[in-house]
Design a protein around this motif. Structure first.
Motif, PDB file in Angstrom:
ATOM      1  N   VAL A   1       0.751  -1.379   0.455  1.00 17.28           N
ATOM      2  CA  VAL A   1      -0.100   0.013  -0.293  1.00 17.28           C
ATOM      3  C   VAL A   1       1.201   1.365   0.216  1.00 17.28           C
ATOM      4  CG1 VAL A   1      -1.424   1.236   1.767  1.00 17.28           C
ATOM      5  CG2 VAL A   1      -1.948  -1.031   0.908  1.00 17.28           C
ATOM      6  N   GLN A   2       2.079   1.304   1.007  1.00 20.02           N
ATOM      7  CA  GLN A   2       2.463   2.399   1.144  1.00 20.02           C
ATOM      8  C   GLN A   2       3.566   2.562  -0.379  1.00 20.02           C
ATOM      9  OE1 GLN A   2       4.863   3.837   4.762  1.00 20.02           O
ATOM     10  NE2 GLN A   2       6.434   2.700   3.667  1.00 20.02           N
TER      11      GLN A   2
ATOM     12  N   LEU B   1      -1.074   2.213  -3.541  1.00 28.20           N
ATOM     13  CA  LEU B   1      -2.319   0.938  -3.635  1.00 28.20           C
ATOM     14  C   LEU B   1      -3.423   1.945  -2.916  1.00 28.20           C
ATOM     15  CD1 LEU B   1      -0.374  -2.742  -4.292  1.00 28.20           C
ATOM     16  CD2 LEU B   1      -1.158  -1.242  -5.867  1.00 28.20           C
ATOM     17  N   ASP B   2      -5.051   1.719  -2.827  1.00 27.91           N
ATOM     18  CA  ASP B   2      -6.406   1.281  -2.418  1.00 27.91           C
ATOM     19  C   ASP B   2      -6.753   0.215  -1.873  1.00 27.91           C
ATOM     20  OD1 ASP B   2      -8.383   2.119  -1.182  1.00 27.91           O
ATOM     21  OD2 ASP B   2      -9.533   3.364  -3.239  1.00 27.91           O
ATOM     22  N   PRO B   3      -6.440   0.112  -0.371  1.00 24.21           N
ATOM     23  CA  PRO B   3      -6.829  -1.182   0.150  1.00 24.21           C
ATOM     24  C   PRO B   3      -7.999  -1.965  -0.271  1.00 24.21           C
ATOM     25  CG  PRO B   3      -5.833   0.362   1.822  1.00 24.21           C
ATOM     26  CD  PRO B   3      -5.914   1.218   0.161  1.00 24.21           C
TER      27      PRO B   3
ATOM     28  N   LYS C   1       3.360   0.717 -18.257  1.00 26.12           N
ATOM     29  CA  LYS C   1       3.537   2.354 -18.100  1.00 26.12           C
ATOM     30  C   LYS C   1       2.417   3.879 -17.179  1.00 26.12           C
ATOM     31  CE  LYS C   1       7.408   0.939 -19.127  1.00 26.12           C
ATOM     32  NZ  LYS C   1       8.790   0.136 -18.086  1.00 26.12           N
ATOM     33  N   ASP C   2       1.436   2.546 -16.562  1.00 25.39           N
ATOM     34  CA  ASP C   2       0.920   4.351 -15.760  1.00 25.39           C
ATOM     35  C   ASP C   2       0.966   4.388 -14.664  1.00 25.39           C
ATOM     36  OD1 ASP C   2       0.159   1.556 -15.136  1.00 25.39           O
ATOM     37  OD2 ASP C   2      -2.285   2.373 -15.186  1.00 25.39           O
ATOM     38  N   GLY C   3       1.843   3.864 -14.148  1.00 20.68           N
ATOM     39  CA  GLY C   3       2.018   4.623 -12.854  1.00 20.68           C
ATOM     40  C   GLY C   3       1.993   3.942 -11.703  1.00 20.68           C
ATOM     41  N   LYS C   4       1.665   2.239 -12.066  1.00 15.23           N
ATOM     42  CA  LYS C   4       0.917   0.962 -11.272  1.00 15.23           C
ATOM     43  C   LYS C   4       0.726  -0.209 -12.239  1.00 15.23           C
ATOM     44  CE  LYS C   4      -3.527   0.748  -9.732  1.00 15.23           C
ATOM     45  NZ  LYS C   4      -4.826   1.237  -9.724  1.00 15.23           N
ATOM     46  N   ALA C   5       1.804  -0.692 -11.444  1.00 11.09           N
ATOM     47  CA  ALA C   5       1.446  -2.456 -11.312  1.00 11.09           C
ATOM     48  C   ALA C   5      -0.040  -3.224 -11.091  1.00 11.09           C
ATOM     49  CB  ALA C   5       2.851  -3.405 -10.621  1.00 11.09           C
ATOM     50  N   ASP C   6      -0.694  -2.639 -12.152  1.00  9.09           N
ATOM     51  CA  ASP C   6      -2.086  -3.197 -11.732  1.00  9.09           C
ATOM     52  C   ASP C   6      -2.252  -4.760 -12.025  1.00  9.09           C
ATOM     53  OD1 ASP C   6      -4.788  -3.302 -11.305  1.00  9.09           O
ATOM     54  OD2 ASP C   6      -5.062  -1.691 -13.138  1.00  9.09           O
TER      55      ASP C   6
ATOM     56  N   ASP D   1       0.015  -5.585 -17.441  1.00 12.54           N
ATOM     57  CA  ASP D   1       0.654  -5.626 -16.272  1.00 12.54           C
ATOM     58  C   ASP D   1       0.586  -7.113 -16.116  1.00 12.54           C
ATOM     59  OD1 ASP D   1       1.344  -3.313 -16.365  1.00 12.54           O
ATOM     60  OD2 ASP D   1      -0.692  -2.721 -14.322  1.00 12.54           O
ATOM     61  N   VAL D   2      -0.605  -7.963 -15.814  1.00 15.67           N
ATOM     62  CA  VAL D   2      -1.032  -9.443 -15.443  1.00 15.67           C
ATOM     63  C   VAL D   2       0.032 -10.416 -15.976  1.00 15.67           C
ATOM     64  CG1 VAL D   2      -2.621 -11.264 -15.992  1.00 15.67           C
ATOM     65  CG2 VAL D   2      -3.467  -8.911 -14.702  1.00 15.67           C
ATOM     66  N   PHE D   3       0.135 -10.221 -17.684  1.00 15.63           N
ATOM     67  CA  PHE D   3       1.245 -10.763 -18.319  1.00 15.63           C
ATOM     68  C   PHE D   3       2.844 -10.828 -17.798  1.00 15.63           C
ATOM     69  CE2 PHE D   3      -2.164 -10.406 -21.761  1.00 15.63           C
ATOM     70  CZ  PHE D   3      -3.380 -11.397 -20.918  1.00 15.63           C
TER      71      PHE D   3
END
Length: 431
Positions: A162-163, A167-169, A199-204, A211-213
């Motif tokens: 989260v930190q 991430l939003d819990p 490259k959107d700023g978050k490992a989603d 990002d999953v693959f």
């Protein structure tokens, strides 16, 4: 290694607290977790604010108790997880995401079909990633099993995520066991291997296929995947094969060939110089045999089960049009519960054989002990598989021990990326 599935018996393991509503000391316990997290790099204010919104989840407690297991034959496991429908869905996914997958494959060296097969096993190609708030699930499990440091550690890893990644819990959803998103990463795996490939700023790993693959591929690469090599292949062993060489012996391919091992098609094994392989015969004489290489072990590090790794490998092969296995047979004799396996282990000990830890779990030492018992008593086949036939022989040899004790629920520690996915049975609690 046991081939386990979740089964609907309610069993309360030692050390598991009974609860159907939020315990009075849950919030106080969370305060202690926040302090510990602050000692491990999480800002105290963030830890407290995140945990203040955590709810105790009685359903997680219920799922955590429902952990009776049985040894599932490979043929049945494959039938459920590499069905014609699952293969067709994988082929459709491979076609739909071909461009993205090829970019990931070029970056990490992991074949697209392997990535898709793990994606399918873990979350049904993204359709079943779970809807439990992961921090709530981990907090509930860790509170219930306060002696299990592994669970408390993953709760703190979730706070670290989260930190670190902002991430939003509320959107950190996953299984009741605490595995997150479409790859079903436990928090530590997310911190170590998740990739922001788009490259959107978050490992989603919840909503971005790229990002999953990439996260799945990065996990495999960092755990030993060798580009350009196979995972292994189905083979055939001769009628007089020594099954004492199964599931543990590593030999150069030429030595396996000298022992009469050939490809499933009947052709000779390829000439691979000094390349080594390990032979797996998970169903003994009643099922297929495989020679597996280093890349198989990379898949196995994702989830520490031979059945899981073989199913991923087989599903990947079928997705790209390779033929089905040649030797899948009826499996009724192979289906024993973990309680029955524990009974076998106790009787083997009584007879002077060493099955290792008496825990109702199938490991290499138990297989060696079963094989020794079969050979000492001229039981055929002598392949080390703890079948119902072996159970009957052991009951006849040691009638004084109680039969079929009910197995207690095991907390277990998944070895690898995942912690729990209802769609994928493994030999550890998953949800």
């Amino acid at each position: 290694m046991a081939f386990a599935i979740l089964f609907g018996l309610i069993l309360i393991a030692p050390g598991v607290r009974a609860a159907t509503q939020q315990p009075a000391d849950f919030k106080r316990w969370l305060d202690g977790v926040a302090v510990e997290a602050s000692h491990r790099g999480v800002k105290l204010a963030l830890a407290k604010a995140t945990l203040a919104n955590v709810s105790f989840r009685p359903r997680v407690v219920q799922n955590d108790r429902n952990q009776a297991e049985f040894i599932e034959p490979l043929a049945k496991y494959l039938g459920r997880h590499a069905s014609d429908n699952t293969i067709a869905l994988g082929q459709a996914a491979l076609a739909q995401w071909q461009d993205t997958l090829l970019k990931v494959e070029k970056t990490y060296g992991v074949p697209s079909q392997i990535i898709v097969a793990i994606w399918g096993m873990e979350s049904g190609y993204g359709r079943a990633q779970g809807n439990y708030p992961v921090i709530d699930a981990l907090a509930t499990r860790a509170f219930q099993r306060q002696s299990d440091k592994w669970l408390r550690d993953h709760l703190i890893y979730a706070l670290q995520a989260v930190q670190k990644y902002h991430l939003d819990p509320k959107t950190m959803l996953g299984s009741w066991g605490g595995a997150m998103g479409q790859p079903q990463f436990m928090p530590q795996a997310y911190i170590s291997y998740a990739v922001d490939f788009d490259k959107d700023g978050k490992a989603d790993i919840w909503g971005s296929p790229a990002d999953v693959f990439a996260s799945i591929a990065n996990y495999l690469k960092e755990n030993g995947w060798q580009p350009g090599y196979l995972w292994g292949r189905e083979v055939t062993v001769p009628p007089d094969f020594d099954y004492g060489l199964s599931d543990g012996t590593t030999l150069p391919m030429g030595e396996w060939a000298a022992k009469g091992v050939v490809r499933a098609s009947g052709l000779d094994l390829p000439d691979t110089g000094n390349m080594e392989a390990r032979l797996l015969t998970p169903s003994g004489t009643q099922g297929p045999a495989f020679l597996v290489y280093d890349n198989f072990d990379a898949i196995r590090r994702y989830n520490a089960s031979d059945a899981y790794a073989l199913t991923v490998a087989y599903l990947a092969d079928r997705i790209v049009g390779r033929p089905p296995l040649t030797n899948l047979q009826p499996t009724d004799d192979l289906e024993v519960t973990n309680g029955e396996l524990e009974e076998m282990q106790k009787k083997l000990v009584k007879l002077g054989f060493d099955p290792g830890e008496v825990d109702g779990m199938m490991g290499g030492q138990t297989r060696k002990a079963v094989l020794a018992f079969q050979r000492a008593n001229h039981l055929k086949p002598d392949d080390g598989i703890p079948t119902r036939h072996v159970l009957q022989a052991l009951r006849a040899a040691v009638p004084s021990l109680p039969n079929a004790p009910a197995p207690a629920a095991k907390s277990g520690k998944p070895s690898g990326a995942t912690g729990n996915s209802g769609a994928v049975p493994v030999p550890v609690p998953r949800g």
